[in-house]
Design a protein around this motif. Structure first.
Motif, PDB file in Angstrom:
ATOM      1  N   ILE A  51       1.025  -1.132   0.050  1.00 11.41           N
ATOM      2  CA  ILE A  51       0.105   0.080  -0.001  1.00 11.41           C
ATOM      3  C   ILE A  51       0.803   1.177  -0.014  1.00 11.41           C
ATOM      4  CG2 ILE A  51      -1.789   1.294   1.297  1.00 11.41           C
ATOM      5  CD1 ILE A  51      -2.622  -1.386   2.421  1.00 11.41           C
ATOM      6  N   ASP A  52       0.813   2.274  -0.950  1.00  8.21           N
ATOM      7  CA  ASP A  52       1.321   3.445  -1.000  1.00  8.21           C
ATOM      8  C   ASP A  52       0.267   4.483  -1.033  1.00  8.21           C
ATOM      9  OD1 ASP A  52       3.757   2.147  -1.800  1.00  8.21           O
ATOM     10  OD2 ASP A  52       3.297   2.450  -3.816  1.00  8.21           O
ATOM     11  N   SER A  53       0.703   5.265   0.188  1.00 13.34           N
ATOM     12  CA  SER A  53      -0.136   6.355   0.414  1.00 13.34           C
ATOM     13  C   SER A  53       0.469   7.594   0.750  1.00 13.34           C
ATOM     14  CB  SER A  53      -1.335   5.781   1.531  1.00 13.34           C
ATOM     15  OG  SER A  53      -0.525   5.502   2.693  1.00 13.34           O
ATOM     16  N   GLY A  54      -0.423   8.663   1.159  1.00 15.82           N
ATOM     17  CA  GLY A  54       0.210  10.107   1.425  1.00 15.82           C
ATOM     18  C   GLY A  54       0.040  11.114   0.634  1.00 15.82           C
ATOM     19  N   VAL A  55      -0.167  12.138   1.146  1.00 12.59           N
ATOM     20  CA  VAL A  55      -0.015  13.383   0.481  1.00 12.59           C
ATOM     21  C   VAL A  55       1.277  14.276   0.546  1.00 12.59           C
ATOM     22  CG1 VAL A  55      -1.460  15.603  -0.266  1.00 12.59           C
ATOM     23  CG2 VAL A  55      -2.701  13.529   0.612  1.00 12.59           C
ATOM     24  N   LEU A  56       1.289  14.724   1.693  1.00 14.35           N
ATOM     25  CA  LEU A  56       2.549  15.701   1.937  1.00 14.35           C
ATOM     26  C   LEU A  56       3.720  14.668   2.261  1.00 14.35           C
ATOM     27  CD1 LEU A  56       1.131  18.550   4.089  1.00 14.35           C
ATOM     28  CD2 LEU A  56       1.744  18.370   1.419  1.00 14.35           C
ATOM     29  N   SER A  57       3.405  13.656   2.975  1.00 11.83           N
ATOM     30  CA  SER A  57       4.495  12.733   3.257  1.00 11.83           C
ATOM     31  C   SER A  57       3.990  11.594   2.552  1.00 11.83           C
ATOM     32  CB  SER A  57       4.763  12.535   4.703  1.00 11.83           C
ATOM     33  OG  SER A  57       3.763  12.305   5.353  1.00 11.83           O
ATOM     34  N   ARG A  58       4.854  10.693   2.031  1.00 13.25           N
ATOM     35  CA  ARG A  58       4.404   9.424   1.630  1.00 13.25           C
ATOM     36  C   ARG A  58       4.780   8.281   2.452  1.00 13.25           C
ATOM     37  NH1 ARG A  58       1.048   8.897  -2.341  1.00 13.25           N
ATOM     38  NH2 ARG A  58       2.057   7.288  -3.354  1.00 13.25           N
ATOM     39  N   ARG A  59       3.972   7.275   2.299  1.00 12.07           N
ATOM     40  CA  ARG A  59       4.367   5.917   2.953  1.00 12.07           C
ATOM     41  C   ARG A  59       3.988   4.812   2.276  1.00 12.07           C
ATOM     42  NH1 ARG A  59       1.478   4.009   8.558  1.00 12.07           N
ATOM     43  NH2 ARG A  59       2.767   2.281   8.972  1.00 12.07           N
ATOM     44  N   GLU A  60       5.083   4.027   2.281  1.00 14.44           N
ATOM     45  CA  GLU A  60       4.882   2.721   1.533  1.00 14.44           C
ATOM     46  C   GLU A  60       5.110   1.685   2.508  1.00 14.44           C
ATOM     47  OE1 GLU A  60       8.209   2.692  -1.455  1.00 14.44           O
ATOM     48  OE2 GLU A  60       7.618   4.230  -2.189  1.00 14.44           O
ATOM     49  N   ARG A  61       3.816   0.772   2.437  1.00 11.46           N
ATOM     50  CA  ARG A  61       3.836  -0.218   3.424  1.00 11.46           C
ATOM     51  C   ARG A  61       3.554  -1.612   2.822  1.00 11.46           C
ATOM     52  NH1 ARG A  61      -0.841  -0.704   8.009  1.00 11.46           N
ATOM     53  NH2 ARG A  61       0.128  -2.399   9.372  1.00 11.46           N
ATOM     54  N   SER A  62       4.417  -2.684   3.283  1.00 16.81           N
ATOM     55  CA  SER A  62       4.147  -3.917   2.904  1.00 16.81           C
ATOM     56  C   SER A  62       3.783  -4.852   3.800  1.00 16.81           C
ATOM     57  CB  SER A  62       5.579  -4.462   2.216  1.00 16.81           C
ATOM     58  OG  SER A  62       5.512  -5.803   1.757  1.00 16.81           O
ATOM     59  N   ILE A  63       2.653  -5.518   3.717  1.00 18.81           N
ATOM     60  CA  ILE A  63       2.179  -6.186   4.696  1.00 18.81           C
ATOM     61  C   ILE A  63       2.232  -7.740   4.122  1.00 18.81           C
ATOM     62  CG2 ILE A  63      -0.175  -6.749   6.058  1.00 18.81           C
ATOM     63  CD1 ILE A  63      -1.160  -4.275   5.473  1.00 18.81           C
ATOM     64  N   PRO A  64       3.013  -8.503   4.905  1.00 16.35           N
ATOM     65  CA  PRO A  64       3.024  -9.830   4.616  1.00 16.35           C
ATOM     66  C   PRO A  64       2.025 -10.691   4.561  1.00 16.35           C
ATOM     67  CG  PRO A  64       4.889  -9.389   6.018  1.00 16.35           C
ATOM     68  CD  PRO A  64       3.753  -8.200   6.027  1.00 16.35           C
ATOM     69  N   ILE A  65       1.374 -11.513   3.549  1.00 13.22           N
ATOM     70  CA  ILE A  65       0.312 -12.302   3.481  1.00 13.22           C
ATOM     71  C   ILE A  65       0.308 -13.209   4.713  1.00 13.22           C
ATOM     72  CG2 ILE A  65      -1.020 -14.132   2.164  1.00 13.22           C
ATOM     73  CD1 ILE A  65      -0.986 -11.348   0.855  1.00 13.22           C
ATOM     74  N   ARG A  66       1.115 -13.949   4.878  1.00 10.46           N
ATOM     75  CA  ARG A  66       1.307 -14.869   6.197  1.00 10.46           C
ATOM     76  C   ARG A  66       0.983 -14.116   7.523  1.00 10.46           C
ATOM     77  NH1 ARG A  66       6.493 -13.743   5.210  1.00 10.46           N
ATOM     78  NH2 ARG A  66       7.876 -13.356   6.897  1.00 10.46           N
ATOM     79  N   ARG A  67       1.207 -12.608   7.521  1.00  8.25           N
ATOM     80  CA  ARG A  67       0.951 -11.812   8.836  1.00  8.25           C
ATOM     81  C   ARG A  67      -0.531 -11.442   9.009  1.00  8.25           C
ATOM     82  NH1 ARG A  67       4.479 -13.432  12.482  1.00  8.25           N
ATOM     83  NH2 ARG A  67       6.739 -13.367  11.680  1.00  8.25           N
ATOM     84  N   ILE A  68      -1.292 -11.550   7.801  1.00 10.28           N
ATOM     85  CA  ILE A  68      -2.679 -10.998   7.833  1.00 10.28           C
ATOM     86  C   ILE A  68      -3.558 -11.914   8.602  1.00 10.28           C
ATOM     87  CG2 ILE A  68      -4.571 -10.419   6.420  1.00 10.28           C
ATOM     88  CD1 ILE A  68      -2.749  -9.509   4.353  1.00 10.28           C
TER      89      ILE A  68
END
Length: 509
Positions: A77-94
């Motif tokens: 998931i990539d999100s953010g307007v002024l500051s960007r955040r790239e988050r990777s959620i491992p499938i096995r952790r969901i």
């Protein structure tokens, strides 16, 4: 992939807090009312509209810069307007995938998807708002399929491929769905009528005694001048409010099994769809309010791992059966994988604990009376002139102490430890030994005076707000020591047995 184009206005509408609307809109209405009531209303609405437009502009930028990608190993998931955040959620952790459709989203055919991991918490960027309901279902089914594939390992690729293919077929056709429980309209109405929730009591009381002052003088004088009528209206209003909340929360509730997880759907105003993996269930909670016990009904919740505080719906504790006959609840509880428990006889705390409860309740009554007396001296609130009324509760203190003692207990068998507590709402918690995280023995300064102690059995699902674990309360210190050692010994044995079972399965495959 991107969010739906209607996400921005929906996010803007839900992002406007009621406090902001009341503060800015109400303030503008008051300032503008100098030129007439109509002018004040117009100014107030104009301020609210400006707030919405500002919020909408921000959300448009947010939606344009939001993107998500589902790979074989992770949800990025990539999100953010002024500051960007790239988050990777491992499938096995969901651990859980919840789908929520609030009223506006339902009208637009959209849904929000929340992904819960072992870290828990209320991180909004672990949520995708909004996508079509078809895309939401696809994400959840695809994540379940990928988890099955990952759990299959790399040692047997052919077997894994076959399992994945079957999973895809099951999810796409829904042929593998096993209906476990459906809350009928009749049972929903009964559950609403028997709901015992005191939370609406205070706001309803304020509405009755203060709000009626603004009604026609005849109605206002009848309510304010007659405390009995006010009490009756408060009781009826609280009952109706509690029943309405229960009805809206569990409307259309159904539970089914899909693969290796439970799924549920509920809600009248907002529709929730959630999943509960069997492997994440830590312990069960059978709850019975006083009214439910009287008519032979109960409810079943499951405590799951990995949740912090509460989020949009209920976090950490999920309702599996909100209302059913007690026998049916226990039967469904035993059918959950890993929870084939019996119902052994409960042992109660020593009888001297009743004297402790009686003293504690008497002190609480005196403290309440003292507080009302002080409030009566400080505030002009008509019902406070009955500040001495709580003293009548001293008559029922011995009965309250007895029934508190009567409904407490603990039981153990070869696979589980069960605890029971509560009179108004009795809860029976069922904890498998292999799910136990810690076993603590607590004894407060007041318990030490009576030579009593409390044994707390914690699991990975009891770190959420309001959860304290399964508790054997006010047992003799020697009995508490023995219980703690029993749980520890059987925990070690169950862990060894499960480890050997996994090795046998691994060698057999």
């Amino acid at each position: 992939m991107k969010l739906h184009r209607l996400s921005a206005p929906l996010r803007a509408a839900s992002g406007l807090e009621i406090g902001q609307v009341l503060l800015f809109g109400g303030g503008g209405a008051v300032v503008g009312s100098e030129g007439g009531m109509g002018g004040g209303v117009v100014i107030g609405l104009a301020i609210v509209l400006v707030l919405f437009v500002v919020q909408l502009g921000w959300e448009i930028l947010y939606v344009q810069r939001f993107a998500y990608t589902l790979t074989d190993d992770s949800l990025d998931i990539d999100s953010g307007v002024l500051s960007r955040r790239e988050r990777s959620i491992p499938i096995r952790r969901i651990q859980n995938v919840d789908i929520t459709r609030d009223p506006f989203a339902r009208l637009a055919g959209l849904a929000a998807v929340a992904f819960e991991t072992a870290g828990g918490g209320d991180d909004a960027e672990g949520e995708i708002r909004y996508v079509t309901t078809t895309e939401a279902e696809r994400l959840r089914n695809e994540i379940q399929r990928l988890k099955r594939a990952n759990d299959g390992g790399e040692s047997d690729e052919a077997s894994t491929s076959a399992d994945v293919s079957r999973a895809e077929t099951v999810e796409d056709t829904d042929e593998g769905r096993e209906e476990l429980f459906v809350l009928s309209t009749r049972d929903l109405l009964a559950a609403s009528a028997l709901s015992l929730d005191l939370r609406p009591l205070l706001p309803v009381a304020l509405l009755v005694f203060e709000g009626t002052r603004y009604l026609p003088s005849g109605v206002a004088s009848a309510v304010v001048g007659s405390p009995r009528l006010g009490v009756v209206l408060t009781a009826v209003g609280s009952f109706l409010a509690s029943a309405a909340v229960t009805f809206a929360r569990f409307y259309g509730f159904r539970l089914w099994r899909s693969g290796d997880e439970l799924r549920y759907e509920r809600g009248l105003v907002s529709r929730y769809t959630g999943s509960i993996p069997f492997e994440k269930i830590q312990h069960l909670v059978v709850s019975e309010s006083l009214l439910l016990r009287r008519f032979g009904y109960a409810a079943l919740d499951v405590e799951t791992a990995g949740y912090g505080s509460q989020s949009a719906a209920t976090r950490g504790s999920e309702s599996v059966v909100p209302f059913a006959e007690r026998g049916a609840v226990l039967a469904l509880a035993r059918s959950i994988e890993g929870f084939g428990f019996d119902t052994p006889a409960f042992s109660r705390p020593p009888k001297r604990a009743r004297r402790r409860y009686a003293g504690r309740y008497a002190i609480a009554v005196v403290a309440m009376t003292t507080g009302l007396f002080v409030a009566n001296r400080l505030f002009e609130f008509d019902p406070l002139r009955w500040w001495f009324a709580p003293l009548a509760l001293l008559v029922v203190v011995p009965f309250a102490a007895h029934y508190t003692w009567l409904h407490r207990g603990v039981a153990t068998d070869e696979g589980f430890v069960l605890t029971r507590n509560g009179f108004w709402r009795r809860t029976t918690e069922v904890v498998p030994y292999y799910r136990v995280q810690t076993v603590n023995e607590d004894h407060t300064i007041f318990q030490r005076r009576w030579n009593l102690a409390t044994v707390v059995v914690d699991t990975a699902g009891t770190g959420s707000l309001g959860r304290e674990g399964a508790r054997a309360v006010d047992f003799d210190r020697h009995e508490a020591d023995a219980l703690r050692e029993t749980v520890r010994r059987r925990l070690r044995r169950s862990v060894i047995e499960r480890r050997m079972e996994r090795r046998r399965r691994s060698s057999g495959s």
